[in-house]
Design an enzyme around this catalytic site. Structure first.
Site, PDB file in Angstrom:
ATOM      1  N   HIS A  82     -20.305   2.911 -24.263  1.00 29.15           N
ATOM      2  CA  HIS A  82     -18.881   2.592 -24.141  1.00 29.15           C
ATOM      3  C   HIS A  82     -18.631   1.074 -24.172  1.00 29.15           C
ATOM      4  O   HIS A  82     -18.090   0.489 -23.229  1.00 29.15           O
ATOM      5  CB  HIS A  82     -18.297   3.192 -22.858  1.00 29.15           C
ATOM      6  N   GLU A 113     -18.887  10.314 -18.286  1.00 27.18           N
ATOM      7  CA  GLU A 113     -19.482   8.980 -18.113  1.00 27.18           C
ATOM      8  C   GLU A 113     -19.631   8.632 -16.627  1.00 27.18           C
ATOM      9  O   GLU A 113     -18.760   8.968 -15.822  1.00 27.18           O
ATOM     10  CB  GLU A 113     -18.600   7.932 -18.795  1.00 27.18           C
ATOM     11  N   ARG A 168     -12.388   8.978 -26.584  1.00 36.65           N
ATOM     12  CA  ARG A 168     -12.739   9.518 -25.276  1.00 36.65           C
ATOM     13  C   ARG A 168     -13.706  10.666 -25.470  1.00 36.65           C
ATOM     14  O   ARG A 168     -13.541  11.507 -26.359  1.00 36.65           O
ATOM     15  CB  ARG A 168     -11.491  10.007 -24.527  1.00 36.65           C
TER      16      ARG A 168
END
Length: 348
Positions: free
Chosen positions: A310, A292, A263
């Site tokens: 991602h 994000e 993360r």
């Protein structure tokens, strides 16, 4: 005769009502690869769906009693765009019938765990299904960062062949430090050994010798100061947010390579940019970001950062395995009253 037929029809309807499911499952968002398996659950559950919409619409549906028979909710990180974070406001709006949330994703930081736990709701995630794909991307990022792959990749597309490419570094002989030796961390270690790397790690607690598989357990401080490559493979929560900041970066080796597939908010991105610009961090390979889909401008501009958007679990096989594991948790919740992969915070 007519009366007899009427009685028969009423008896048939009553029989149908008797076998209708009394409990429901609610799907928020989509199921892409395991839709047939989801629909098969209709024999024992009423299936309801909220495929798209807004948080306000979802809260209104809850208020109007549309989900009053829902026992289990299937949701994902992607479905957060429809409902927003599962916080106190949303959880308090859920019907009291909800006892389980089966989450599609290894990370679940968009669920307020203390709040759902207090509400008596058990939560599962998909840690096992994502291990291989995420570790593959971790190694890809590590090699890309070691070889400064961003520079030649950009140059060749611009018709400049190698451009200003310099010499990269080999993984062989380097020390890989893994922060968070769970399933993904262990798969990362397994792959790194093939490159001739030495593995060390830090966890909340030491693993058994079988799970360590030759990796060395060290303190957090030693992991920071002695790793050539530093990989983050731990969950994001209140205690791990910005676990790597300016102070921790300063303790690392000069020229350290940082890899993050977990993360983004585990790292203070502004501090990371400063460390890259100063040369303290030699390079970085990142698949996740603090805000994000926005990416810190300093990371985008640096030619020593290898970036991916991602995609750690973005393979057909992994996505299907994740959906099937969520449904396995759903069935276990309804049929056995427990979850297969309940999140560790609740297991305690």
């Amino acid at each position: 005769m007519h009366k007899s037929r009427s009685h028969q029809r009423l008896a048939h309807i009553a029989g149908q009502l008797a076998v209708m499911p009394s409990q429901a499952a609610l799907l928020i968002g989509e199921i892409t690869h395991a839709r047939p398996e989801w629909e098969q659950l209709s024999s024992t559950l009423t299936l309801k769906e909220f495929p798209s919409g807004t948080r306000e619409q979802f809260l209104t549906n809850c208020k109007n009693g549309e989900y009053d028979d829902v026992v289990v909710i299937y949701r994902s990180n992607a479905s957060t765009k429809h409902t927003g974070r599962f916080d106190k406001e949303l959880v308090s709006a859920l019907p009291k019938s909800v006892k389980y949330i089966v989450h599609n994703g290894a990370g679940y930081d968009n669920i307020d765990v203390p709040v759902v736990t207090e509400a008596g709701i058990a939560v599962s995630s998909t840690p096992v299904a994502v291990n291989n794909a995420t570790a593959d991307v971790g190694i890809f990022l590590m090699i890309g960062a070691l070889r400064h792959a961003h520079v030649p990749l950009t140059a060749i597309r611009a018709g400049q062949w190698g451009g200003k490419s310099g010499l990269g570094r080999d993984p062989k002989g380097k020390v890989l430090g893994i922060l968070g030796m769970g399933g993904i961390g262990r798969e990362m270690a397994h792959r790194a050994k093939a490159f001739g790397m030495t593995i060390q790690y830090h966890n909340r607690s030491r693993l058994s010798p079988e799970l360590e598989d030759g990796a060395k357990y060290v303190s957090f401080e030693e992991l920071l100061s002695t790793s050539d490559v530093f990989s983050l493979n731990l969950a994001l929560n209140a205690s791990t947010r910005h676990i790597i900041g300016a102070e921790e970066l300063a303790q690392m080796k000069d020229g350290v390579v940082i890899v993050n597939t977990a993360r983004g908010a585990l790292i203070d991105e502004k501090a990371l940019v400063s460390a890259i610009e100063s040369g303290k961090v030699g390079s970085a390979g990142l698949d996740v970001y603090e805000n994000e889909p926005q990416v810190e401008e300093g990371l985008l501009k640096s030619d020593r950062v290898f970036l991916l958007p991602h995609i750690g679990t973005a393979t057909f096989e992994t996505q299907k395995d994740m959906e099937l594991l969520v449904l396995e948790n759903l069935r276990s919740a309804v049929e056995k009253g427990g979850l297969v992969t309940q999140i560790p915070e609740q297991k305690k």
